[in-house]
Design a protein around this motif. Sequence first.
Motif, PDB file in Angstrom:
ATOM      1  N   GLU A 198     -42.620  39.322   5.650  1.00 24.14           N
ATOM      2  CA  GLU A 198     -41.883  38.072   5.670  1.00 24.14           C
ATOM      3  C   GLU A 198     -42.398  37.095   4.630  1.00 24.14           C
ATOM      4  OE1 GLU A 198     -44.087  39.010   7.595  1.00 24.14           O
ATOM      5  OE2 GLU A 198     -45.282  37.416   8.473  1.00 24.14           O
ATOM      6  N   ARG A 199     -43.573  37.411   4.072  1.00 28.59           N
ATOM      7  CA  ARG A 199     -44.139  36.511   3.082  1.00 28.59           C
ATOM      8  C   ARG A 199     -43.797  37.011   1.697  1.00 28.59           C
ATOM      9  NH1 ARG A 199     -47.180  32.088   5.190  1.00 28.59           N
ATOM     10  NH2 ARG A 199     -47.788  31.716   3.061  1.00 28.59           N
ATOM     11  N   MET A 200     -43.347  36.089   0.873  1.00 29.57           N
ATOM     12  CA  MET A 200     -43.029  36.409  -0.501  1.00 29.57           C
ATOM     13  C   MET A 200     -44.330  36.505  -1.274  1.00 29.57           C
ATOM     14  SD  MET A 200     -40.174  36.550  -2.162  1.00 29.57           S
ATOM     15  CE  MET A 200     -39.828  36.847  -3.886  1.00 29.57           C
ATOM     16  N   GLY A 201     -44.480  37.492  -2.085  1.00 30.63           N
ATOM     17  CA  GLY A 201     -45.684  37.563  -2.892  1.00 30.63           C
ATOM     18  C   GLY A 201     -45.644  38.775  -3.788  1.00 30.63           C
TER      19      GLY A 201
END
Lengths: 241, 241
Positions: free
Chosen positions: A83-86
């Motif tokens: 769910e985390r953009m990176g």
Amino acid sequence: MATPARRPLADDIAAVLKAEMRDGVHPPGGRLPSEADLCRRFGVSRATVRSAIKELDVLGLVRTQHGVGTFVRRRPAVRDGLERMGSISESIRASGKVPGHEYARRTLRPVLPDEAERMGVPADTEALELRRRITADGEVVAYSYDLIPRGLLPSDYTLDEPNGSVFDYFERRMGVRATLGVARVHAVDSAHIAWGPDAGKHRLFILLDQLHYDTAHRLLAYSRTYFVEGAYEFSLVRTGD
Amino acid sequence: MATPARRPLADDIAAVLKAEMRDGVHPPGGRLPSEADLCRRFGVSRATVRSAIKELDVLGLVRTQHGVGTFVRRRPAVRDGLERMGSISESIRASGKVPGHEYARRTLRPVLPDEAERMGVPADTEALELRRRITADGEVVAYSYDLIPRGLLPSDYTLDEPNGSVFDYFERRMGVRATLGVARVHAVDSAHIAWGPDAGKHRLFILLDQLHYDTAHRLLAYSRTYFVEGAYEFSLVRTGD
DNA sequence: CAGTGGTCTAGACCACGAA
DNA sequence: TCGTGGTCTAGACCACTGT
């Protein structure tokens, strides 16, 4: 008493422990020294040691057991919170491995009709197509096919860029930052994704079919990244009310 | 000085702040009270407040800015993806189809060692194992294998429940609500997952290997749900800074 | 400059698991 | 009982940001 806090002490300690786990000082399944021991060894307070251990825990490298000890996990996979953009490189680095990028192709071409529809751009838009492999400590963890609209590229762009992380390239060369991604997740079983020495070994993938936007909701890229099943661990926190 | 530590104080504080964000006390984009203010308000040390804020940060609910403050993240408009916790039945209904559940097995058994480790429970814990197919308009979309700790079941539990959605069962019969899920995502190619008339047709799955918790962080269930590739569309909004 | 978050310390009590 | 990890406190200094 307090020390200068430029780079968190806990991160340094976590890095040392990571290296020692990789080098077999703390073998898989083995017990880490107790927190009190680590305090003495590194000359820091227990809070700092615990912060370092928590980092290893979140990364899935160790498992703590109340009243017993902290143990090295058996399955050291690259992990990322879906769910985390990176950048993929970042998450590889975070798990204590060295990321690598092998570019097989950089081409300018018009987007295909279904690509245009997914990207929401006119059918004849030109885009830069990248085809690359992403590695962790030399092991292939993903094959990625990326499309970047030509209009976004620097005016003096030449076909020998980018060379490493596409996220980094966006920031350094183009001054934009991808902060929003809209992805679809699929399971893929195909012999036509992988290439290179491991082409025969990799058939099963998690496909992240993803559109990348910056803060102004401008489309930066359309990427199809095929993660080799088992090489990259995706975790995900799901929330309700 | 130290307080009894049964349930982490930080979690309570995080829960209060979450509720206030949901209720508009701290609107999206707004600033949270400073850490010093929160210390005074809750009567705890700064370390505890920081731990609570870190929890909100990891969940992507707030963003901290050094020297400025802690801000409530603006949630993306699209909330219909993997990152959202919800019953499978609900999402099937939302796409205009009729969900169905076919139970093949309800068994009480001790959990296996690797299950115990994943669930964080003692090795000999008894659990209810469910094995079922989930359908949309009669088509199988997923095969699910669920484990529910026996201690959570009603005292008058009999082996003919549940019959439909497990989420609904939790709420109606046990009065608990699963609000947090921690999942791992895998691609699976196997002939041994599916059963029933379609057993031969389904080999490729997206596996959601997931722990379910209620608001008090109590483990409700460990589920492995195999979604038939192509039958269920997973989307996902990923956010960064 | 003042106020914010970021880091760290030294010490305390509690809960758990094994001897 | 003892050693482990889990939690908490009170206070300190640092780095960043805006005035």
